[in-house]
Design a protein around this motif. Structure first.
Motif, PDB file in Angstrom:
ATOM      1  N   LYS A 323       0.804  -1.222   0.000  1.00 24.27           N
ATOM      2  CA  LYS A 323       0.000   0.000   0.000  1.00 24.27           C
ATOM      3  C   LYS A 323       0.838   1.273   0.000  1.00 24.27           C
ATOM      4  O   LYS A 323       0.334   2.352  -0.277  1.00 24.27           O
ATOM      5  CB  LYS A 323      -0.906   0.012   1.235  1.00 24.27           C
ATOM      6  CG  LYS A 323      -1.773  -1.223   1.377  1.00 24.27           C
ATOM      7  CD  LYS A 323      -3.100  -1.057   0.721  1.00 24.27           C
ATOM      8  CE  LYS A 323      -3.990  -0.151   1.531  1.00 24.27           C
ATOM      9  NZ  LYS A 323      -5.344  -0.061   0.970  1.00 24.27           N
ATOM     10  N   LEU A 324       2.121   1.144   0.419  1.00 26.58           N
ATOM     11  CA  LEU A 324       3.048   2.277   0.477  1.00 26.58           C
ATOM     12  C   LEU A 324       2.615   3.343   1.479  1.00 26.58           C
ATOM     13  O   LEU A 324       2.927   4.531   1.320  1.00 26.58           O
ATOM     14  CB  LEU A 324       3.247   2.879  -0.915  1.00 26.58           C
ATOM     15  CG  LEU A 324       3.852   1.916  -1.953  1.00 26.58           C
ATOM     16  CD1 LEU A 324       3.921   2.584  -3.311  1.00 26.58           C
ATOM     17  CD2 LEU A 324       5.223   1.442  -1.509  1.00 26.58           C
ATOM     18  N   PHE A 325       1.869   2.938   2.496  1.00 24.32           N
ATOM     19  CA  PHE A 325       1.570   3.803   3.631  1.00 24.32           C
ATOM     20  C   PHE A 325       1.150   2.907   4.787  1.00 24.32           C
ATOM     21  O   PHE A 325       0.875   1.726   4.603  1.00 24.32           O
ATOM     22  CB  PHE A 325       0.470   4.824   3.304  1.00 24.32           C
ATOM     23  CG  PHE A 325      -0.924   4.255   3.382  1.00 24.32           C
ATOM     24  CD1 PHE A 325      -1.672   4.367   4.547  1.00 24.32           C
ATOM     25  CD2 PHE A 325      -1.493   3.624   2.295  1.00 24.32           C
ATOM     26  CE1 PHE A 325      -2.957   3.850   4.630  1.00 24.32           C
ATOM     27  CE2 PHE A 325      -2.778   3.095   2.363  1.00 24.32           C
ATOM     28  CZ  PHE A 325      -3.512   3.217   3.534  1.00 24.32           C
ATOM     29  N   LEU A 326       1.080   3.468   5.988  1.00 26.69           N
ATOM     30  CA  LEU A 326       0.677   2.688   7.157  1.00 26.69           C
ATOM     31  C   LEU A 326      -0.058   3.601   8.127  1.00 26.69           C
ATOM     32  O   LEU A 326       0.488   4.612   8.573  1.00 26.69           O
ATOM     33  CB  LEU A 326       1.898   2.061   7.845  1.00 26.69           C
ATOM     34  CG  LEU A 326       1.605   1.158   9.045  1.00 26.69           C
ATOM     35  CD1 LEU A 326       0.782  -0.050   8.614  1.00 26.69           C
ATOM     36  CD2 LEU A 326       2.894   0.711   9.711  1.00 26.69           C
ATOM     37  N   THR A 327      -1.312   3.257   8.419  1.00 27.62           N
ATOM     38  CA  THR A 327      -2.097   4.007   9.393  1.00 27.62           C
ATOM     39  C   THR A 327      -1.782   3.493  10.791  1.00 27.62           C
ATOM     40  O   THR A 327      -1.650   2.293  11.000  1.00 27.62           O
ATOM     41  CB  THR A 327      -3.601   3.847   9.098  1.00 27.62           C
ATOM     42  OG1 THR A 327      -3.854   4.295   7.764  1.00 27.62           O
ATOM     43  CG2 THR A 327      -4.439   4.656  10.057  1.00 27.62           C
ATOM     44  N   GLY A 328      -1.697   4.408  11.736  1.00 30.76           N
ATOM     45  CA  GLY A 328      -1.292   4.053  13.091  1.00 30.76           C
ATOM     46  C   GLY A 328      -2.137   2.972  13.734  1.00 30.76           C
ATOM     47  O   GLY A 328      -1.618   2.105  14.444  1.00 30.76           O
ATOM     48  N   ARG A 329      -3.460   2.971  13.473  1.00 33.57           N
ATOM     49  CA  ARG A 329      -4.315   1.982  14.146  1.00 33.57           C
ATOM     50  C   ARG A 329      -4.056   0.566  13.653  1.00 33.57           C
ATOM     51  O   ARG A 329      -4.399  -0.401  14.340  1.00 33.57           O
ATOM     52  CB  ARG A 329      -5.785   2.352  13.998  1.00 33.57           C
ATOM     53  CG  ARG A 329      -6.323   2.439  12.587  1.00 33.57           C
ATOM     54  CD  ARG A 329      -7.732   3.045  12.621  1.00 33.57           C
ATOM     55  NE  ARG A 329      -8.221   3.405  11.305  1.00 33.57           N
ATOM     56  CZ  ARG A 329      -9.012   2.658  10.567  1.00 33.57           C
ATOM     57  NH1 ARG A 329      -9.367   1.460  11.011  1.00 33.57           N
ATOM     58  NH2 ARG A 329      -9.444   3.074   9.397  1.00 33.57           N
ATOM     59  N   TYR A 330      -3.438   0.420  12.477  1.00 35.34           N
ATOM     60  CA  TYR A 330      -3.118  -0.921  11.990  1.00 35.34           C
ATOM     61  C   TYR A 330      -1.982  -1.556  12.790  1.00 35.34           C
ATOM     62  O   TYR A 330      -1.774  -2.763  12.714  1.00 35.34           O
ATOM     63  CB  TYR A 330      -2.728  -0.883  10.514  1.00 35.34           C
ATOM     64  CG  TYR A 330      -3.849  -0.478   9.578  1.00 35.34           C
ATOM     65  CD1 TYR A 330      -5.171  -0.437  10.018  1.00 35.34           C
ATOM     66  CD2 TYR A 330      -3.601  -0.129   8.266  1.00 35.34           C
ATOM     67  CE1 TYR A 330      -6.202  -0.059   9.180  1.00 35.34           C
ATOM     68  CE2 TYR A 330      -4.627   0.244   7.403  1.00 35.34           C
ATOM     69  CZ  TYR A 330      -5.929   0.277   7.871  1.00 35.34           C
ATOM     70  OH  TYR A 330      -6.944   0.648   7.035  1.00 35.34           O
ATOM     71  N   THR A 331      -1.252  -0.760  13.546  1.00 39.37           N
ATOM     72  CA  THR A 331      -0.122  -1.280  14.321  1.00 39.37           C
ATOM     73  C   THR A 331      -0.548  -1.790  15.699  1.00 39.37           C
ATOM     74  O   THR A 331       0.283  -2.339  16.428  1.00 39.37           O
ATOM     75  CB  THR A 331       0.944  -0.190  14.525  1.00 39.37           C
ATOM     76  OG1 THR A 331       0.418   0.856  15.368  1.00 39.37           O
ATOM     77  CG2 THR A 331       1.364   0.422  13.196  1.00 39.37           C
TER      78      THR A 331
END
Length: 496
Positions: A323-331
């Motif tokens: 996806k080339l991005f990462l949202t904080g809640r996915y961690t």
């Protein structure tokens, strides 16, 4: 009870529904009306919306209140599950008290208590899957493996990340059971590599269907060609990123380092997002727990804990790569797994503080009080989530009160549309400024009776451009303390 009160507080200070929540409400409403195909067309992962719809049907509450009730229950499950996991890891009463305080005051978790998102369900059942997995790891003859399977399958129904644990954990458990056999260790290593490739393929298919717009029926009917197409598209995106990095940033003489820079960028994204949600002080305590062999009293569970961390890291890495991005809640899955070690570290410092011995240095005397103050301050600050979006609700309600049922609304904000009660959603739209100006320049705005346009307080030039191009003055303006505003226009066609 504390968890319930925290949820009520967070919804009270941030009552404006999030964009994901609006989508789940739309699905739930269609499910209640028996419009299953329309519901699936809006969102392909309907289990969470089904829970909301079922709660609404059973209680008679509207879907918004039902969603918050479901979320509150899921947070209770999560909090109790975290404490139960700490008990399985060997925590005594004191450690469990610290575990309760940690999970209740974790800022990265409380930030989303007012959000209507399916992540809460995934995390709740993920934590409970760990409880039963810890039991089975210590006693392979127990029936806890069945409870683990049920919890993991339920977590998968909330989020696709659950498939990673369905794939990897059986192989890891098999490798552990036959850990003294070289053949089995090699076989397990090969299986884990193949599962990694399979996981990447699953995520690629998910990206192809949910993000790139491919029809699910075609994806499922031709899985191999769909995987090849997904890999091709992801590869093309990565190639363009690397090409831009090589040409525009590194230049002619440093272009050979493009791959290294790209990988370091991915690692940086994952590490920074994890630390943001974990909080630096908790990261320090987690490292301390490992360094001082405090994690865990049930030493047999340490390899499993490490394996769980690695699987979560693999999920985040593959997600970031595709996806080339990462949202904080996915961690948060990884954050909660690491956080399991923190209560043992806090209990260690607390014990040292209570059992102050003659000759103890002043540093050791003050470590626990300082940590307690920091953790409490971080937790309390995380509960200060007063929203600045009430003006969106006010604008939507104003449109609802001043327009007839047949009058059409255009807006670039989904929350405003939700509170207006009008069927003004545009599936596939970006709801951004560029799309709005494209509609204005193309004359599409004349098809609507009301325009309700959100404008950032940082871009006052947008208001001037919009008013100038429309040739209209807003009939009503709504604004928050940051200067963000909604301009409501009554169009000429609507006025006539």
């Amino acid at each position: 009870m504390v968890s319930v009160l925290l949820s009520v507080w967070c919804v009270y200070i941030d009552p404006i529904v999030n964009n994901d929540g609006i989508q789940y409400f739309r699905v739930a409403e269609r499910l209640l009306n028996g419009q299953w195909q329309d519901a699936i067309a809006i969102h392909h992962w309907p289990f969470y919306s089904m829970l909301i719809a079922a709660t609404s049907k059973l209680t008679g509450l509207n879907v918004e209140i039902s969603a918050h009730a479901v979320n509150t229950g899921l947070y209770v499950l999560l909090v109790v599950g975290f404490m139960a996991a700490v008990v399985e890891l060997g925590g005594d009463r004191r450690v469990v008290v610290f575990a309760a305080l940690l999970i209740l005051l974790l800022p990265g978790l409380n930030k989303y208590r007012s959000y209507v998102i399916r992540d809460t369900g995934y995390l709740a059942f993920y934590i409970w899957s760990l409880v039963f997995l810890f039991r089975y790891w210590q006693n392979p003859k127990s029936k806890a493996i069945l409870a683990w399977l049920v919890c993991t399958l339920t977590a998968f129904l909330f989020r696709i990340e659950g498939v990673a644990f369905l794939l990897f954990m059986p192989a890891i458990m098999l490798a552990h059971r036959f850990r003294d056999s070289t053949v089995y260790r090699l076989s397990a290593s090969v299986i884990l590599i193949l599962l990694g490739i399979l996981l990447f393929s699953v995520f690629s298919l998910w990206t192809l269907s949910s993000e790139l717009g491919a029809e699910q029926t075609k994806v499922l009917s031709h899985p191999l060609s769909s995987v090849a197409l997904a890999w091709e598209r992801i590869g093309s995106e990565l190639w363009f990123k690397l090409h831009a990095l090589r040409q525009e940033f590194l230049g002619e003489f440093s272009g050979k380092y493009a791959y290294v820079v790209f990988m370091l960028t991915l690692i940086t994204i994952v590490v920074v997002e994890v630390l943001r949600k974990l909080v630096i002080v908790y990261a320090f305590l987690g490292v301390h727990a490992v360094w001082r062999n405090l994690a865990f009293p049930n030493m047999a569970l340490r390899p499993l804990w490490a394996a769980l961390i690695l699987v979560n890291l693999l999920i985040l890495t593959i997600f970031t790569l595709t996806k080339l991005f990462l949202t904080g809640r996915y961690t948060l899955g990884l954050v909660l797994t690491v956080l399991l070690a923190v209560p043992f570290s806090l209990a260690y410092f607390y014990r040292g503080w209570r059992e102050q011995r003659p000759g103890m240095t002043s540093v050791n005397r003050w470590v626990f009080p300082v940590l307690a103050v920091i953790c409490l301050a971080v937790g309390v600050k995380g509960l200060d989530r007063f929203t600045d979006k009430r003006y969106l609700k006010a604008a939507g309600r104003w449109v609802a009160a001043h327009s007839t049922t047949n009058e059409k609304l255009y807006s670039n904000n989904r929350a405003l549309i939700y509170y207006s009660g009008k069927p003004a959603y545009r599936d596939g739209a970006k709801y951004d400024w560029t799309e709005t100006m494209r509609t204005v320049w193309g004359g599409g705005w004349k098809d609507y009776d009301y325009l309700a346009v959100q404008i950032s307080g940082k871009r006052s030039d947008h208001e001037r451009r919009l008013v100038s191009k429309l040739g209209l003055r807003p009939v009503k303006t709504f604004q928050n303390r940051k200067g963000d505003r909604v301009l409501v226009f009554k169009t000429t066609s609507g006025a006539s």
